[in-house]
Design a protein around this motif. Structure first.
Motif, PDB file in Angstrom:
ATOM      1  N   ASP A  37      37.559 -43.592  -2.494  1.00 13.20           N
ATOM      2  CA  ASP A  37      37.296 -43.837  -3.919  1.00 13.20           C
ATOM      3  C   ASP A  37      36.123 -42.989  -4.408  1.00 13.20           C
ATOM      4  O   ASP A  37      36.162 -42.438  -5.511  1.00 13.20           O
ATOM      5  N   ALA A  38      35.095 -42.838  -3.548  1.00 18.82           N
ATOM      6  CA  ALA A  38      33.930 -42.024  -3.932  1.00 18.82           C
ATOM      7  C   ALA A  38      34.351 -40.572  -4.118  1.00 18.82           C
ATOM      8  O   ALA A  38      33.970 -39.908  -5.085  1.00 18.82           O
ATOM      9  N   ALA A  39      35.183 -40.074  -3.191  1.00 20.19           N
ATOM     10  CA  ALA A  39      35.641 -38.683  -3.275  1.00 20.19           C
ATOM     11  C   ALA A  39      36.491 -38.473  -4.530  1.00 20.19           C
ATOM     12  O   ALA A  39      36.351 -37.460  -5.223  1.00 20.19           O
ATOM     13  N   LYS A  83      36.362 -40.209  -7.334  1.00 24.47           N
ATOM     14  CA  LYS A  83      35.489 -40.268  -8.514  1.00 24.47           C
ATOM     15  C   LYS A  83      34.776 -38.932  -8.708  1.00 24.47           C
ATOM     16  O   LYS A  83      34.628 -38.455  -9.832  1.00 24.47           O
ATOM     17  N   LEU A  84      34.337 -38.336  -7.592  1.00 21.14           N
ATOM     18  CA  LEU A  84      33.652 -37.035  -7.687  1.00 21.14           C
ATOM     19  C   LEU A  84      34.598 -35.976  -8.225  1.00 21.14           C
ATOM     20  O   LEU A  84      34.225 -35.152  -9.053  1.00 21.14           O
ATOM     21  N   SER A 141      34.784 -36.427 -11.892  1.00 21.34           N
ATOM     22  CA  SER A 141      33.591 -36.221 -12.729  1.00 21.34           C
ATOM     23  C   SER A 141      33.017 -34.806 -12.620  1.00 21.34           C
ATOM     24  O   SER A 141      32.379 -34.330 -13.546  1.00 21.34           O
TER      25      SER A 141
END
Lengths: 208, 211
Positions: free
Chosen positions: B152-154, B156-157, B160
């Protein structure tokens, strides 16, 4: 637990200090602004970045770099985001870096193994990398390896000193690391400028 | 090139000329950090500051220096060696009851990480928004490296960050997964289409990208 001074924002970290906040004497004051104990409030516990409770794994065959190298790659991108004032992105990159740190392969916890890697880097690793960088006129890569090689020499020196003197070497002193190049310094105060990368003393981190 | 004002708190002497000249109130904040959402990039505060504490920094960055394959390979070898050093130091620090040794090994763990970060930057990973960085993220989302990877972090990056060098090809799935923050529904939309929650009609900030 961590407690924050509501006047100046100083954070008292029980884990780092080794003394519970509740065990501090009533006369204790904030080391930064001298506000009394009563001005401190507990810091809301942040969500732990790591995911230790869940099972984690790493399939090394899928990646060109090891988990440990990917950890450094992503923590570097977190710093790159911070420098651009992209706090949200920095946090996300750090989360990915934490995963790779957690799943990095086990190594033998042996200081002689550490010394042998350090020696290898000084004798071959860095000189070879510098030669490649010089051949391609890549001064950025040459700069990173020049700093890295100097830092490696100090790492080797402090490990050797510890192996010969034992705990006495570090009995009444602080240990500092330059937050820019990784230079390690043993002493009560950090040097005025970093001997390797020349940043001022406030760029040094005190190891607790 | 769009720029924004940034205040160096170590130099700022609170003469407050920046407050007087800012047409948008961006420099007058309770935490002394210039409000990047309000800054229009005009630069009058930087010109007015008597302490030289404000600089104008770019919002967009040029492509990174191109790295030769041989340099990348050489840098990667150094990084792998520093990664091993870091892990050994960490393991020693975690397993010893000698305070001096623990402190020294924590210092070496930190030092090894810093050296590795510096060298990997020179292997083509200087900017988070480079094609290199974004392709790696995308690859990790598509081929998860293992259990617990924060996909999920990847993702989102990837949504963005704006690629600065045209080197990011993009995810090949063609679909994006969202979670509605209002009703918790999870749904997918085609890439490029505006996401709207099929359950409650929420859009924009009420949706979170999860894959």
């Amino acid at each position: 637990m961590r407690y924050i001074c509501q006047v100046c924002g100083y954070v008292y970290d029980e884990e780092a200090e080794g003394v519970l906040f509740s065990d501090l004497p009533q006369s204790w004051t904030c080391p930064m602004c001298k506000a009394p104990l009563s001005m401190f409030a507990p810091v809301e516990t942040e969500e732990k970045a790591t995911i230790q409770e869940e099972p984690v794994s790493f399939d090394g065959d899928m990646q060109k770099l090891s988990a440990g190298a990917l950890a450094a790659l992503f923590s570097n991108l977190a710093r790159g985001s911070e420098k651009q004032y992209m706090e949200k992105e920095a946090g996300l990159f750090r989360k990915i870096a934490d995963y790779f740190t957690l799943v990095s392969a086990n190594e033998n916890p042996d200081s002689s193994e550490l010394l042998s890697i350090s020696n290898g880097n000084i004798e071959k690793g860095y000189p070879d990398a510098k030669a490649v960088a010089a051949k391609h006129g890549d001064r950025g890569a040459l700069r990173a390896c020049t700093w890295g090689e100097k830092v490696e020499r100090i790492v080797k020196a402090v490990v050797e000193k510890y192996l010969s003197e034992g705990e006495d070497f570090l009995a009444d002193t602080e240990v500092w690391v330059c937050s820019i190049c990784g230079f390690v310094y043993v002493g009560n105060e950090p040097p005025a400028i970093c001997p390797v990368c020349k940043v001022p003393d406030w760029k040094f981190e005190r190891i607790v | 090139m769009k720029r924004i004002a940034v205040r160096n708190l170590r130099l700022c002497t609170k003469d407050c000329l920046c407050l007087y000249v800012c047409p948008n109130g961006a420099t007058d904040t309770e935490n002394s950090i210039i409000d990047t959402g309000k800054c229009i990039g005009c630069g009058v505060c930087a010109d007015a500051c008597p302490s030289g504490a404000i600089s104008m920094v770019p919002v967009e960055y040029p492509p990174q220096q191109k790295k030769e394959d041989e340099v990348v390979a050489a840098m990667n070898r150094v990084v792998e060696s520093k990664a091993r050093e870091e892990k050994i130091a960490r393991t020693i620090a975690e397993n010893t009851d000698k305070p001096g040794l623990r402190k020294l090994m924590k210092a070496i763990e930190r030092s090894a990480r810093l050296s590795a970060e510096d060298v990997i930057r020179e292997a083509g990973f200087m900017l988070p928004q480079s094609g290199n960085s974004m392709n790696l993220l995308s690859n990790l989302v598509e081929n998860s490296p293992g259990k617990g990877f924060p996909s999920d972090a990847a993702s989102k990056l990837l949504s963005s960050l704006k690629c600065n060098d045209g080197g990011f090809i993009g995810a090949s799935t063609g679909k994006r997964k969202y979670r509605c923050l209002l009703c918790q529904a999870v749904f997918e939309v085609e890439e490029g289409e505006e996401p709207v929650c099929p359950m409650c009609g929420a859009k924009g900030k009420d949706l979170e990208i999860i894959g």
